[in-house]
Design a protein around this motif. Sequence first.
Motif, PDB file in Angstrom:
ATOM      1  N   TYR A  58     -99.729  45.998 -13.110  1.00  8.56           N
ATOM      2  CA  TYR A  58     -98.685  45.314 -13.165  1.00  8.56           C
ATOM      3  C   TYR A  58     -97.429  45.663 -13.852  1.00  8.56           C
ATOM      4  O   TYR A  58     -96.179  45.470 -13.596  1.00  8.56           O
ATOM      5  CB  TYR A  58     -99.065  43.754 -13.654  1.00  8.56           C
ATOM      6  CG  TYR A  58     -99.755  42.902 -13.010  1.00  8.56           C
ATOM      7  CD1 TYR A  58     -99.311  42.546 -11.758  1.00  8.56           C
ATOM      8  CD2 TYR A  58    -101.009  42.531 -13.243  1.00  8.56           C
ATOM      9  CE1 TYR A  58    -100.248  41.648 -10.852  1.00  8.56           C
ATOM     10  CE2 TYR A  58    -102.073  41.966 -12.500  1.00  8.56           C
ATOM     11  CZ  TYR A  58    -101.562  41.391 -11.127  1.00  8.56           C
ATOM     12  OH  TYR A  58    -102.395  40.986 -10.397  1.00  8.56           O
ATOM     13  N   ASP A  59     -97.703  46.692 -14.692  1.00 10.07           N
ATOM     14  CA  ASP A  59     -96.644  47.480 -15.417  1.00 10.07           C
ATOM     15  C   ASP A  59     -96.025  48.515 -14.498  1.00 10.07           C
ATOM     16  O   ASP A  59     -94.880  48.547 -14.432  1.00 10.07           O
ATOM     17  CB  ASP A  59     -97.592  48.091 -16.498  1.00 10.07           C
ATOM     18  CG  ASP A  59     -96.341  48.993 -17.732  1.00 10.07           C
ATOM     19  OD1 ASP A  59     -95.544  48.245 -18.038  1.00 10.07           O
ATOM     20  OD2 ASP A  59     -96.605  50.227 -17.690  1.00 10.07           O
ATOM     21  N   GLN A  62     -93.735  45.808 -12.359  1.00 12.34           N
ATOM     22  CA  GLN A  62     -92.532  45.312 -12.972  1.00 12.34           C
ATOM     23  C   GLN A  62     -91.533  46.473 -13.239  1.00 12.34           C
ATOM     24  O   GLN A  62     -90.278  46.373 -12.812  1.00 12.34           O
ATOM     25  CB  GLN A  62     -92.849  44.749 -13.999  1.00 12.34           C
ATOM     26  CG  GLN A  62     -93.218  45.403 -15.290  1.00 12.34           C
ATOM     27  CD  GLN A  62     -92.174  46.060 -16.354  1.00 12.34           C
ATOM     28  OE1 GLN A  62     -91.067  45.345 -16.177  1.00 12.34           O
ATOM     29  NE2 GLN A  62     -92.399  47.305 -16.842  1.00 12.34           N
ATOM     30  N   GLU A  87     -97.619  37.862 -17.937  1.00 13.52           N
ATOM     31  CA  GLU A  87     -97.346  38.559 -19.145  1.00 13.52           C
ATOM     32  C   GLU A  87     -95.981  39.315 -18.990  1.00 13.52           C
ATOM     33  O   GLU A  87     -95.462  39.946 -20.035  1.00 13.52           O
ATOM     34  CB  GLU A  87     -98.197  39.473 -19.767  1.00 13.52           C
ATOM     35  CG  GLU A  87     -99.458  38.640 -19.985  1.00 13.52           C
ATOM     36  CD  GLU A  87    -100.585  39.821 -20.738  1.00 13.52           C
ATOM     37  OE1 GLU A  87    -100.374  40.663 -21.501  1.00 13.52           O
ATOM     38  OE2 GLU A  87    -101.879  39.181 -20.897  1.00 13.52           O
ATOM     39  N   TYR A  88     -95.598  39.673 -17.840  1.00  4.81           N
ATOM     40  CA  TYR A  88     -94.497  40.733 -17.470  1.00  4.81           C
ATOM     41  C   TYR A  88     -93.223  39.671 -17.093  1.00  4.81           C
ATOM     42  O   TYR A  88     -92.317  39.999 -17.295  1.00  4.81           O
ATOM     43  CB  TYR A  88     -94.718  41.491 -16.490  1.00  4.81           C
ATOM     44  CG  TYR A  88     -95.481  42.768 -17.027  1.00  4.81           C
ATOM     45  CD1 TYR A  88     -94.956  43.656 -17.768  1.00  4.81           C
ATOM     46  CD2 TYR A  88     -97.076  42.854 -16.737  1.00  4.81           C
ATOM     47  CE1 TYR A  88     -95.879  45.026 -18.075  1.00  4.81           C
ATOM     48  CE2 TYR A  88     -97.699  43.835 -17.333  1.00  4.81           C
ATOM     49  CZ  TYR A  88     -97.152  44.844 -18.040  1.00  4.81           C
ATOM     50  OH  TYR A  88     -97.880  45.894 -18.548  1.00  4.81           O
ATOM     51  N   ARG A  89     -93.657  38.710 -16.190  1.00  9.21           N
ATOM     52  CA  ARG A  89     -92.515  37.918 -15.493  1.00  9.21           C
ATOM     53  C   ARG A  89     -93.148  36.391 -15.383  1.00  9.21           C
ATOM     54  O   ARG A  89     -94.130  36.461 -14.829  1.00  9.21           O
ATOM     55  CB  ARG A  89     -92.041  38.547 -14.282  1.00  9.21           C
ATOM     56  CG  ARG A  89     -90.948  37.749 -13.475  1.00  9.21           C
ATOM     57  CD  ARG A  89     -89.672  37.861 -14.261  1.00  9.21           C
ATOM     58  NE  ARG A  89     -89.057  39.070 -14.704  1.00  9.21           N
ATOM     59  CZ  ARG A  89     -88.013  39.647 -13.921  1.00  9.21           C
ATOM     60  NH1 ARG A  89     -87.579  38.973 -12.861  1.00  9.21           N
ATOM     61  NH2 ARG A  89     -87.230  40.751 -14.340  1.00  9.21           N
TER      62      ARG A  89
END
Length: 244
Positions: A58-59, A62, A87-89
């Motif tokens: 996911y890093d 994003q 956690e990201y969006r």
Amino acid sequence: MRLIQVTDTHLHADPKARSRNGFPLRQLHAVLEHAKRQRPDILMVTGDVSQDETLASYDHAQAAFTSVGCPWFWLPGNHDQPELMAEYRQLNSEVDLGHWRLLLLDTRVHGQPHGELGQAKLQALADQLEGDDRPTMLVMHHPPVLIGSQWMDEIGLLDREALWQTLAAYGQVRAILCGHIHQAFASRESLAEGEVAVFGCPATTDQFLSGSADFAVDEASRPGYRVVDFNEDELTTWIERVDL
């Protein structure tokens, strides 16, 4: 207003990881670079962002989506972990486009490849539609119609009939975008209040062979994305393919 849809990126923690037919992160970057030429106002990612369900995947995602330079939104697919995505969006349920609005539906069933909404989500959808009659597009991962591939139809949206029964009373729903099927697709569903267009999208990774009874990868097809232009009460849409 121009929307770009990308879907089924299937990223790994390892940026050099392979898929069946290529390299998911490299292909995502190529698709997004091509999509930037369309000057999108919004980027919509319709699920299966990750393949290995890791925070690192996911890093990568994003960072890639942010590079497009416009607001972006995502929803989970059957391969995803919503808690890690959040956690990201934020996982939005609605996006206001002014004259139009998007309603994002989470069709994921934990641990299962198929999708389902269930009565609570369908009632929430009806409540959203009851309170706003602007032209509306629904966005989800699993297709709400049969696409003509037996194996894929078995893992689509299982309660699709309940969805269409819910939508029958709301003529403001003009279209549905979905992911999951890894191929270009378009059909229309006729309801009492009008027609609803349903659009599938090529994956940024491997493409699935259309019309196949069993799982099969389309080795001749290329990754791509969908472009949607919102024009007053109508929309125009098409598929763009990307050479690697």
